[in-house]
Write an enzyme that holds these catalytic residues in place. Structure first.
Site, PDB file in Angstrom:
ATOM      1  N   SER A  63     -29.555   5.407  51.849  1.00  0.00           N
ATOM      2  CA  SER A  63     -28.939   6.344  51.820  1.00  0.00           C
ATOM      3  C   SER A  63     -28.534   6.426  52.900  1.00  0.00           C
ATOM      4  O   SER A  63     -29.628   6.651  53.828  1.00  0.00           O
ATOM      5  CB  SER A  63     -29.315   7.123  51.290  1.00  0.00           C
ATOM      6  OG  SER A  63     -29.353   7.457  49.769  1.00  0.00           O
ATOM      7  N   THR A 120     -27.067  10.570  49.629  1.00  0.00           N
ATOM      8  CA  THR A 120     -26.174  10.705  49.737  1.00  0.00           C
ATOM      9  C   THR A 120     -25.587  11.667  49.435  1.00  0.00           C
ATOM     10  O   THR A 120     -24.694  12.531  49.555  1.00  0.00           O
ATOM     11  CB  THR A 120     -25.149   9.697  49.941  1.00  0.00           C
ATOM     12  OG1 THR A 120     -25.815   8.870  51.525  1.00  0.00           O
ATOM     13  CG2 THR A 120     -23.831  10.116  50.938  1.00  0.00           C
ATOM     14  N   ALA A 121     -25.484  10.961  47.684  1.00  0.00           N
ATOM     15  CA  ALA A 121     -24.394  12.156  46.569  1.00  0.00           C
ATOM     16  C   ALA A 121     -25.449  13.543  46.730  1.00  0.00           C
ATOM     17  O   ALA A 121     -24.335  14.899  46.766  1.00  0.00           O
ATOM     18  CB  ALA A 121     -25.597  11.813  45.421  1.00  0.00           C
ATOM     19  N   HIS A 158     -24.583   5.467  41.008  1.00  0.00           N
ATOM     20  CA  HIS A 158     -25.045   3.561  40.045  1.00  0.00           C
ATOM     21  C   HIS A 158     -23.796   3.546  39.302  1.00  0.00           C
ATOM     22  O   HIS A 158     -23.198   4.274  39.131  1.00  0.00           O
ATOM     23  CB  HIS A 158     -25.786   3.190  39.676  1.00  0.00           C
ATOM     24  CG  HIS A 158     -27.120   2.944  41.013  1.00  0.00           C
ATOM     25  ND1 HIS A 158     -26.301   2.796  42.050  1.00  0.00           N
ATOM     26  CD2 HIS A 158     -28.089   3.658  41.487  1.00  0.00           C
ATOM     27  CE1 HIS A 158     -27.292   3.615  43.338  1.00  0.00           C
ATOM     28  NE2 HIS A 158     -28.094   3.744  42.790  1.00  0.00           N
TER      29      HIS A 158
END
Length: 289
Positions: A63, A120-121, A158
């Site tokens: 990430s 990162t989310a 995803h």
């Protein structure tokens, strides 16, 4: 090592359709990698983030958030990025999206199921709404977790970004769309890193192989998609095609100017918000010849 002996390089990535697509040519010997031989392994992105923190992996998907903690040991390969261009991780819930003309769709204190604190989310979520509370849930269980009422909302990465409606969930916010409104830039989600101790020449060679693999997959899209379908976790052909198209694109071939700016801006804002420990000097390694 003898002159004709291949150099074994351990490469790790997630078992997802987009990564499977971009690494297909490399995994199946479609491209000439010279004296470099790749040993691939698959694991979910949060596990790869944690292993990279320990320096275990020579080349790995991570990430962009995790890279903030890895930059001293790893450089970002200029090829293989997952960028959300006006789309990205999605906040979903059982209830319909609340009407709020100010755009503050997620209340402070809302409990959100997230796929990992190094994703990162998660960092984008904290930039979007710093006061949310969270619980960590495996990424492929979040839809069911929210549908069962165990969290008020969920943060999907995803294929969940495309399938949440199948479970009766509603979209509250798309963090890639929000980021673009804020900055005019794509949201840098994932990338591939190479350990610096491999040395400049080998790092550039690895970058070349990865770029060649992506180029080959894009040039032989139907074959690469057929391979990626095995990693789509139940998505039909149309959704697999859509998902791969979202995250294997021009930015994947090379970050380019806007992609590089996006990484630097994202990490700069995270630092200003106190969400990462120090400024990050981002290094990109491009394909060598």
């Amino acid at each position: 090592m003898a002159a004709n002996e291949a150099r074994a390089i351990h490469l790790a990535h997630s078992p997802d359709a987009d990564d499977a697509f971009m690494f297909w040519a490399l995994a199946t010997g479609k491209i000439d990698t010279g004296d470099r031989r790749y040993v691939q392994e698959l694991a979910d992105i949060e596990s790869l983030n944690r292993r990279a923190l320990k320096g275990e992996l020579e080349v790995t998907a991570v990430s962009v958030h995790a890279y903030a903690h890895l930059a001293d040991r790893y450089a970002l390969l200029a090829h293989g990025a997952s960028m959300g261009d006006r789309y990205g991780p999605r906040i979903v819930a059982r209830d319909a999206r609340p009407a709020d003309p100010r755009g503050a769709l997620v209340r402070p204190g809302t409990v959100i199921a997230v796929p990992g604190e190094l994703t990162t989310a998660f960092l984008a979520l904290k930039l979007y709404q710093p006061a949310v509370r969270h619980v960590t849930v495996p990424f492929d269980e979040i839809e069911d977790y929210v549908a069962a009422g165990r969290a008020e909302a969920g943060l999907l990465i995803h294929e969940g970004q495309l399938t949440y409606g199948d479970r009766g969930l509603h979209l509250w916010a798309d963090l890639g769309e929000w980021w673009h409104r804020e900055t005019g830039l794509p949201l840098p989600l994932g990338g591939n890193v190479v350990r610096r101790d491999l040395g400049p020449a080998l790092m550039r060679g690895i970058a070349r192989d990865l770029k060649a693999s992506i180029e080959y997959g894009l040039a032989h899209r139907d074959e690469a998609l057929a391979h990626a379908k095995a990693f789509s976790r139940g998505m039909d052909d149309a959704r697999t095609d859509e998902f791969v198209g979202m995250y294997v694109n021009g930015y994947t071939l090379d970050y380019g100017r806007d992609g590089r700016r996006a990484v630097e801006e994202f990490l700069s804002r995270a630092r200003q918000a106190g969400l990462i420990p120090a400024p990050v000097a981002v290094t990109f390694v491009a394909a060598g010849h």
